[in-house]
Write a protein that holds these residues in place. Structure first.
Motif, PDB file in Angstrom:
ATOM      1  N   TYR A   7       0.841  -1.194   0.000  1.00  0.00           N
ATOM      2  CA  TYR A   7       0.000   0.000   0.000  1.00  0.00           C
ATOM      3  C   TYR A   7       0.877   1.246   0.000  1.00  0.00           C
ATOM      4  O   TYR A   7       1.800   1.378   0.810  1.00  0.00           O
ATOM      5  CB  TYR A   7      -0.912  -0.004   1.228  1.00  0.00           C
ATOM      6  N   HIS A   9       1.237   4.714   1.079  1.00  0.00           N
ATOM      7  CA  HIS A   9       0.605   5.583   2.068  1.00  0.00           C
ATOM      8  C   HIS A   9       0.565   7.044   1.619  1.00  0.00           C
ATOM      9  O   HIS A   9      -0.106   7.860   2.248  1.00  0.00           O
ATOM     10  CB  HIS A   9       1.337   5.472   3.406  1.00  0.00           C
ATOM     11  N   GLU A  12      -1.656   6.484  -2.873  1.00  0.00           N
ATOM     12  CA  GLU A  12      -2.982   5.877  -2.764  1.00  0.00           C
ATOM     13  C   GLU A  12      -3.848   6.631  -1.761  1.00  0.00           C
ATOM     14  O   GLU A  12      -5.036   6.857  -1.997  1.00  0.00           O
ATOM     15  CB  GLU A  12      -2.862   4.400  -2.364  1.00  0.00           C
ATOM     16  N   SER A  13      -3.262   7.030  -0.639  1.00  0.00           N
ATOM     17  CA  SER A  13      -4.046   7.744   0.369  1.00  0.00           C
ATOM     18  C   SER A  13      -4.577   9.068  -0.160  1.00  0.00           C
ATOM     19  O   SER A  13      -5.716   9.439   0.122  1.00  0.00           O
ATOM     20  CB  SER A  13      -3.197   7.996   1.619  1.00  0.00           C
ATOM     21  N   GLN A  14      -3.774   9.774  -0.944  1.00  0.00           N
ATOM     22  CA  GLN A  14      -4.230  11.051  -1.493  1.00  0.00           C
ATOM     23  C   GLN A  14      -5.401  10.852  -2.442  1.00  0.00           C
ATOM     24  O   GLN A  14      -6.381  11.595  -2.394  1.00  0.00           O
ATOM     25  CB  GLN A  14      -3.077  11.747  -2.213  1.00  0.00           C
ATOM     26  N   ILE A  16      -7.554   8.289  -2.537  1.00  0.00           N
ATOM     27  CA  ILE A  16      -8.727   7.819  -1.810  1.00  0.00           C
ATOM     28  C   ILE A  16      -9.307   8.935  -0.956  1.00  0.00           C
ATOM     29  O   ILE A  16     -10.530   9.068  -0.826  1.00  0.00           O
ATOM     30  CB  ILE A  16      -8.368   6.586  -0.960  1.00  0.00           C
ATOM     31  N   PHE A  17      -8.439   9.765  -0.380  1.00  0.00           N
ATOM     32  CA  PHE A  17      -8.911  10.896   0.416  1.00  0.00           C
ATOM     33  C   PHE A  17      -9.788  11.826  -0.418  1.00  0.00           C
ATOM     34  O   PHE A  17     -10.833  12.301   0.042  1.00  0.00           O
ATOM     35  CB  PHE A  17      -7.724  11.669   0.998  1.00  0.00           C
ATOM     36  N   VAL A  53      -6.696   6.049   5.535  1.00  0.00           N
ATOM     37  CA  VAL A  53      -6.677   7.418   5.026  1.00  0.00           C
ATOM     38  C   VAL A  53      -6.942   8.444   6.136  1.00  0.00           C
ATOM     39  O   VAL A  53      -6.316   9.506   6.168  1.00  0.00           O
ATOM     40  CB  VAL A  53      -7.707   7.575   3.889  1.00  0.00           C
ATOM     41  N   ASN A  56      -4.477   8.740  12.017  1.00  0.00           N
ATOM     42  CA  ASN A  56      -3.062   9.095  12.153  1.00  0.00           C
ATOM     43  C   ASN A  56      -2.750   9.245  13.638  1.00  0.00           C
ATOM     44  O   ASN A  56      -3.599   8.963  14.491  1.00  0.00           O
ATOM     45  CB  ASN A  56      -2.738  10.386  11.375  1.00  0.00           C
ATOM     46  N   THR A  78      -1.340   2.861  10.843  1.00  0.00           N
ATOM     47  CA  THR A  78      -1.798   4.260  10.886  1.00  0.00           C
ATOM     48  C   THR A  78      -1.159   5.077  12.007  1.00  0.00           C
ATOM     49  O   THR A  78      -1.281   6.304  12.002  1.00  0.00           O
ATOM     50  CB  THR A  78      -3.325   4.333  11.078  1.00  0.00           C
TER      51      THR A  78
END
Length: 200
Positions: A7, A9, A12-14, A16-17, A53, A56, A78
């Protein structure tokens, strides 16, 4: 403890966010969110992705029902902390009637700081824009919806829906809700949106 290695971080997180923000701005619209992760039992993959996502080191989460394996998985990926439901920023649960008690303990904010509230991530069976057999239909109205929007779902009990309505009765206090199904679809219902419940 599983640390995801495939994954991304950042990238992909940006992506999906942005999808989650779009879903929150357009309540009741269904988004497919995917990522290359292998999740433990007791959670839908799309719910875990939401966790990747939104969680944190500055926020906390609660799992109901509790799973030691899933707790370790989310902490490892996370850096978030696990806390009791009444203190958690995000509560991961499901649409079954036995989730009502944990929802009742969720933070709903207060007059000076309404943003000091929890978000619910609820696993359900199926979410659809079209009605299907034995589904529950939600008729949504509020900001981000031109007139009304219909959402059809299974695996979300009447008791949970009524409980969320009660928690959100004094806007801007309340909880934001993310529904997540087995097909990796999500939908957002912010506290500002009201819904009527209709059984098919």
């Amino acid at each position: 403890m599983i640390r995801e290695t495939t994954y991304d971080h950042v990238f992909e997180s940006q992506e999906i966010f942005r999808e989650i923000l779009n879903a929150m701005a357009n309540p009741g619209t269904i988004k497919l969110i995917e990522a290359s992760i292998t999740v433990p039992e007791n959670i839908h993959k799309s719910s875990a992705i939401i966790g990747f996502v939104l969680l944190n080191s500055d926020v906390s989460f609660c799992l109901s029902p509790y799973s030691k394996e899933l707790e370790a998985y989310l902490i490892s990926n996370t850096s978030s902390a696990s806390k009791p439901a009444q203190d958690a920023d995000f509560i991961f649960s499901n649409g079954h009637a036995d989730s009502v008690e944990v929802i009742k303990t969720a933070k709903i904010g207060h007059s000076e700081y309404p943003e000091d509230s929890a978000s619910l991530i609820l696993d359900v069976e199926k979410i659809s824009e079209k009605a299907f057999d034995n589904c529950t239909t939600l008729i949504l109205r509020g900001p981000g919806i031109k007139t009304k929007r219909e959402l059809h779902v299974t695996g979300l009990s009447q008791e949970v829906l009524e409980c969320i309505n009660e928690e959100n009765i004094e806007f801007p206090l309340g909880v934001d809700v993310y529904l997540s199904d087995k097909g990796q679809n999500i939908v957002c219902i912010p506290r500002s949106v009201k819904y009527q419940i209709k059984q098919q």
